[in-house]
Motif scaffolding. Structure first.
Motif, PDB file in Angstrom:
ATOM      1  N   ILE A 118      91.230 135.775 -25.098  1.00 42.07           N
ATOM      2  CA  ILE A 118      91.551 134.431 -24.602  1.00 42.07           C
ATOM      3  C   ILE A 118      91.035 134.250 -23.178  1.00 42.07           C
ATOM      4  N   HIS A 119      91.090 135.310 -22.379  1.00 40.16           N
ATOM      5  CA  HIS A 119      90.533 135.221 -21.023  1.00 40.16           C
ATOM      6  C   HIS A 119      89.021 135.027 -21.075  1.00 40.16           C
ATOM      7  N   ALA A 120      88.364 135.685 -22.020  1.00 36.03           N
ATOM      8  CA  ALA A 120      86.913 135.520 -22.160  1.00 36.03           C
ATOM      9  C   ALA A 120      86.567 134.095 -22.557  1.00 36.03           C
ATOM     10  N   VAL A 121      87.370 133.517 -23.448  1.00 39.59           N
ATOM     11  CA  VAL A 121      87.160 132.125 -23.839  1.00 39.59           C
ATOM     12  C   VAL A 121      87.314 131.211 -22.623  1.00 39.59           C
ATOM     13  N   GLY A 122      88.359 131.441 -21.832  1.00 36.81           N
ATOM     14  CA  GLY A 122      88.559 130.635 -20.624  1.00 36.81           C
ATOM     15  C   GLY A 122      87.421 130.778 -19.639  1.00 36.81           C
ATOM     16  N   ALA A 123      86.913 132.009 -19.485  1.00 39.74           N
ATOM     17  CA  ALA A 123      85.808 132.231 -18.555  1.00 39.74           C
ATOM     18  C   ALA A 123      84.547 131.514 -19.010  1.00 39.74           C
ATOM     19  N   ALA A 124      84.243 131.594 -20.321  1.00 45.14           N
ATOM     20  CA  ALA A 124      83.056 130.921 -20.845  1.00 45.14           C
ATOM     21  C   ALA A 124      83.181 129.410 -20.704  1.00 45.14           C
ATOM     22  N   HIS A 125      84.357 128.885 -21.002  1.00 48.02           N
ATOM     23  CA  HIS A 125      84.597 127.444 -20.872  1.00 48.02           C
ATOM     24  C   HIS A 125      84.417 126.991 -19.428  1.00 48.02           C
ATOM     25  N   ASN A 126      85.036 127.717 -18.498  1.00 43.21           N
ATOM     26  CA  ASN A 126      84.990 127.309 -17.088  1.00 43.21           C
ATOM     27  C   ASN A 126      83.632 127.578 -16.450  1.00 43.21           C
ATOM     28  N   LEU A 127      82.872 128.535 -16.988  1.00 45.19           N
ATOM     29  CA  LEU A 127      81.494 128.723 -16.529  1.00 45.19           C
ATOM     30  C   LEU A 127      80.683 127.464 -16.804  1.00 45.19           C
ATOM     31  N   LEU A 128      80.853 126.906 -18.002  1.00 42.23           N
ATOM     32  CA  LEU A 128      80.145 125.668 -18.329  1.00 42.23           C
ATOM     33  C   LEU A 128      80.564 124.541 -17.391  1.00 42.23           C
ATOM     34  N   ALA A 129      81.854 124.463 -17.064  1.00 41.69           N
ATOM     35  CA  ALA A 129      82.334 123.440 -16.127  1.00 41.69           C
ATOM     36  C   ALA A 129      81.697 123.623 -14.750  1.00 41.69           C
ATOM     37  N   ALA A 130      81.592 124.878 -14.293  1.00 39.66           N
ATOM     38  CA  ALA A 130      80.991 125.148 -12.982  1.00 39.66           C
ATOM     39  C   ALA A 130      79.508 124.803 -12.971  1.00 39.66           C
ATOM     40  N   LEU A 131      78.787 125.158 -14.030  1.00 39.40           N
ATOM     41  CA  LEU A 131      77.367 124.833 -14.110  1.00 39.40           C
ATOM     42  C   LEU A 131      77.155 123.320 -14.153  1.00 39.40           C
ATOM     43  N   LEU A 132      78.068 122.638 -14.818  1.00 39.03           N
ATOM     44  CA  LEU A 132      77.980 121.184 -14.918  1.00 39.03           C
ATOM     45  C   LEU A 132      78.159 120.531 -13.548  1.00 39.03           C
ATOM     46  N   ASP A 133      79.209 120.911 -12.833  1.00 38.81           N
ATOM     47  CA  ASP A 133      79.431 120.318 -11.515  1.00 38.81           C
ATOM     48  C   ASP A 133      78.370 120.759 -10.510  1.00 38.81           C
ATOM     49  N   ASN A 134      77.814 121.944 -10.723  1.00 37.26           N
ATOM     50  CA  ASN A 134      76.716 122.391  -9.867  1.00 37.26           C
ATOM     51  C   ASN A 134      75.483 121.504 -10.058  1.00 37.26           C
ATOM     52  N   ALA A 135      75.228 121.118 -11.314  1.00 32.72           N
ATOM     53  CA  ALA A 135      74.101 120.221 -11.588  1.00 32.72           C
ATOM     54  C   ALA A 135      74.319 118.847 -10.963  1.00 32.72           C
ATOM     55  N   VAL A 136      75.565 118.380 -10.964  1.00 33.91           N
ATOM     56  CA  VAL A 136      75.887 117.103 -10.318  1.00 33.91           C
ATOM     57  C   VAL A 136      75.678 117.213  -8.809  1.00 33.91           C
ATOM     58  N   HIS A 137      76.134 118.323  -8.232  1.00 34.98           N
ATOM     59  CA  HIS A 137      76.046 118.519  -6.778  1.00 34.98           C
ATOM     60  C   HIS A 137      74.604 118.524  -6.293  1.00 34.98           C
ATOM     61  N   PHE A 138      73.717 119.203  -7.041  1.00 34.92           N
ATOM     62  CA  PHE A 138      72.330 119.331  -6.606  1.00 34.92           C
ATOM     63  C   PHE A 138      71.420 118.243  -7.171  1.00 34.92           C
ATOM     64  N   HIS A 139      72.016 117.229  -7.801  1.00 33.97           N
ATOM     65  CA  HIS A 139      71.219 116.116  -8.349  1.00 33.97           C
ATOM     66  C   HIS A 139      70.070 116.667  -9.202  1.00 33.97           C
ATOM     67  N   SER A 140      70.436 117.505 -10.166  1.00 30.87           N
ATOM     68  CA  SER A 140      69.425 118.158 -11.009  1.00 30.87           C
ATOM     69  C   SER A 140      68.635 117.133 -11.799  1.00 30.87           C
ATOM     70  N   GLY A 141      67.568 117.608 -12.421  1.00 34.56           N
ATOM     71  CA  GLY A 141      66.722 116.732 -13.219  1.00 34.56           C
ATOM     72  C   GLY A 141      67.437 116.089 -14.392  1.00 34.56           C
ATOM     73  N   LEU A 142      68.621 116.590 -14.726  1.00 35.80           N
ATOM     74  CA  LEU A 142      69.383 115.980 -15.816  1.00 35.80           C
ATOM     75  C   LEU A 142      69.958 114.625 -15.419  1.00 35.80           C
ATOM     76  N   ASP A 143      70.018 114.360 -14.094  1.00 43.07           N
ATOM     77  CA  ASP A 143      70.513 113.083 -13.589  1.00 43.07           C
ATOM     78  C   ASP A 143      71.886 112.739 -14.163  1.00 43.07           C
ATOM     79  N   LEU A 144      72.796 113.698 -14.100  1.00 42.51           N
ATOM     80  CA  LEU A 144      74.132 113.504 -14.635  1.00 42.51           C
ATOM     81  C   LEU A 144      74.895 112.410 -13.898  1.00 42.51           C
ATOM     82  N   GLU A 145      75.620 111.606 -14.643  1.00 45.90           N
ATOM     83  CA  GLU A 145      76.500 110.590 -14.082  1.00 45.90           C
ATOM     84  C   GLU A 145      77.890 111.199 -13.955  1.00 45.90           C
ATOM     85  N   HIS A 146      78.328 111.433 -12.704  1.00 44.14           N
ATOM     86  CA  HIS A 146      79.577 112.173 -12.529  1.00 44.14           C
ATOM     87  C   HIS A 146      80.796 111.417 -13.061  1.00 44.14           C
TER      88      HIS A 146
END
Length: 541
Positions: A118-146
């Protein structure tokens, strides 16, 4: 407890087939797992229940007792169950490993951290959340709408304060401020993916399909676009392997995956169930909460995805639950008419079981305070309905108290197996699928959709996700969305408030009524009674 290597030998597994955690727990290595195309000879017995009271009706205890009873009558049996979440353990329900003479062992370790899945599931889930907000922060080429990010974070502890939060505060270096939310890890789409994945390749493909938000052009952004699937899968390298433990009487138990039945799909992993069916003649599997939740999802989601299909269905009932659903003011002993009225609630669940082609076995889970008159009344009422019924006293007597139930279930498993059938066709609209479940399984008179849900459904159709199965999140305490609606409801309206896309798991999550995906602690949490003594022993679980 017997050494775990002895338990493994009962399943034709050697030491080389396992990752061993001490002498009591193990994981089965990838190369020892059956291929998804192999035909398994083991019969799957699905254990479900009527809607429980807040204390629970002992469904896990009955499942373990049934497996031990099957062993006592000479059957080669194994268990395929879910892992406990820390949320209920420290909240209201307590441990999730059975009770009395029917427990998973080592129960305290399984309840607390187990093998870290269950901890591994939480880590994988939150890794995706961190990568997502990191892409928003750096205005990545994905042009995410926060403001169009809806991937939430998770935590395996009940914490209502995290249901709605604001992140990214403190200046430019701390990210982009936005509203965010937390779910409990058992409700994570990554947990659902882990439990529905057939192998590593399927796991990575499902992770990549996770929908996290939209860009400024309105196009979907997935985990694949964030290049996150590989690293997420790496965190789940061991978590995907099924865990092997044992019951109080030495029945092998595959305990793997832990999605809740009320806010997720409520079934253990496909890999664990398939492995158990390949290694034993009888597999006792459990679906979360009542038949209206976990069991419906077992059929319409898990069976549809995996092509597994059970051979028998058990419905657990108790005197106190029938009394409550018979409009009693309390669970204490009262008028027999309350149980007679409560049988209408059982009738409804029996009808639901029959919708999938099965005649259920009714297991009466007996408690010390039950009167003989009440138990005999339930047996008589079942006999009048032509239902197979057996008492179980496995909590106090172990497998010996479930031999009668085991015998009835073994005979029921020889019934002609119905062809796979589902409540709806995938080509139907999401609205039609939800209504089919609501009318057939809940007894609803109709479905209403909030303005938000209708907007989400339009977007779902535009994106092509409308052919996915439906996973309905609602209270487990009644057939309706009213947790206090114990009396048999008729013709009520099912209110759908919002719909989330779980593209990786492969379903649409419809949230109804006041359901929340991050539970809160009760006024007196179970955590206050849990302790660790000076010799390292945990008490109070």
């Amino acid at each position: 407890m017997r050494p775990i290597l002895e338990i493994a030998k009962m399943l034709q597994l050697d030491a080389d087939d396992l990752f061993v955690y001490g002498d009591q727990m193990a994981k089965v290595r990838l190369d020892a797992l059956p291929d998804k195309h192999e035909t398994s000879s083991g019969k799957i017995v699905l254990v479900s229940a009527i809607n429980p009271t807040r204390a629970g009706e002992g469904k896990t205890t009955v499942s373990i007792g049934l497996a031990q009873g099957l062993k006592r009558i000479g059957k080669h049996a194994a268990l395929a169950l879910r892992e406990p979440s820390l949320g209920p353990i420290f909240g209201m329900k307590g441990g999730g490993t059975g009770g009395g003479q029917c427990q998973l062992e080592p129960s305290t370790r399984i309840n607390m951290h187990f093998t870290g899945d269950i901890h591994a599931v939480g880590a994988a889930h939150n890794l995706l959340a961190a990568l997502l907000d990191n892409a928003v922060h750096f205005h990545s080429g994905l042009d995410l709408e926060h403001r169009q990010v809806f991937w939430r974070r998770v935590l395996d502890i009940n914490d209502r304060a995290l249901r709605q939060v604001v992140i990214g505060l403190g200046g430019r270096t701390n990210g982009v401020p936005r509203e965010a939310s937390f779910d409990i890890t058992a409700a994570s789409e990554v947990m659902a993916i882990l439990c529905l994945a057939e192998d590593l390749s399927d796991l990575k493909a499902r992770l990549g399909r996770i929908l996290v938000g939209f860009d400024r052009a309105g196009d979907p952004v997935t985990a694949d676009k964030l290049q996150a699937a590989g690293s997420m899968a790496a965190l789940l390298q061991d978590a995907i392997l099924p865990n092997l433990v044992q019951s109080t009487e030495g029945v092998p138990a595959f305990v793997h995956g832990g999605p809740f039945g009320n806010i997720a799909h409520g079934c253990n992993s496909v890999i664990a169930t398939r492995t158990a069916a390949a290694k034993a003649d009888f597999v006792v599997a459990e679906a979360g909460f009542g038949f209206d939740l976990g069991a419906e999802k077992f059929f319409d989601i898990k069976c549809r995805s995996s092509e597994l299909w059970p051979n028998a269905v058990v419905l657990v009932v108790t005197v106190r639950a029938l009394r409550i659903h018979g409009c009693a003011e309390s669970e204490s002993r009262g008028n027999p008419d309350e149980i007679k009225r409560g049988m209408l609630h059982l009738d409804h669940h029996v009808k639901s079981v029959r919708a999938f082609g099965f005649e259920p076995v009714i297991a009466i889970n007996c408690f010390a305070e039950d009167s003989e008159a009440d138990l005999a009344l339930i047996e008589s009422a079942c006999a009048e309905r032509g239902l197979r019924v057996a008492r179980t006293t496995a909590y106090t007597e172990g497998g010996a108290g479930a031999e009668q139930l085991a015998d009835v279930v073994a005979k029921a498993s020889n019934d002609p197996q119905p062809e796979a059938r589902y409540l709806y066709d995938l080509e139907q609209s999401p609205e039609e699928k939800i209504e089919s479940v609501a009318r057939t399984i809940y007894g609803s008179g109709g479905v209403s959709f909030s303005r938000q849900a209708r907007k989400e459904l339009e977007r779902i159709r535009c994106l092509g996700y409308d052919k996915l199965p439906i996973c309905i999140a609602k209270t487990h305490l009644s057939l309706s969305t009213d947790p206090d609606g114990f009396c048999q409801p008729e013709g009520f309206e099912l209110p759908v408030e919002s719909i989330r896309v779980a593209a990786g798991a492969g379903y649409l999550l419809a949230l109804t009524g006041d359901i929340v995906t991050m539970p809160g602690l009760p006024k007196e949490p179970a955590a206050i009674g849990i302790d660790l003594n000076d010799v390292g022993e945990i008490s109070g679980v």
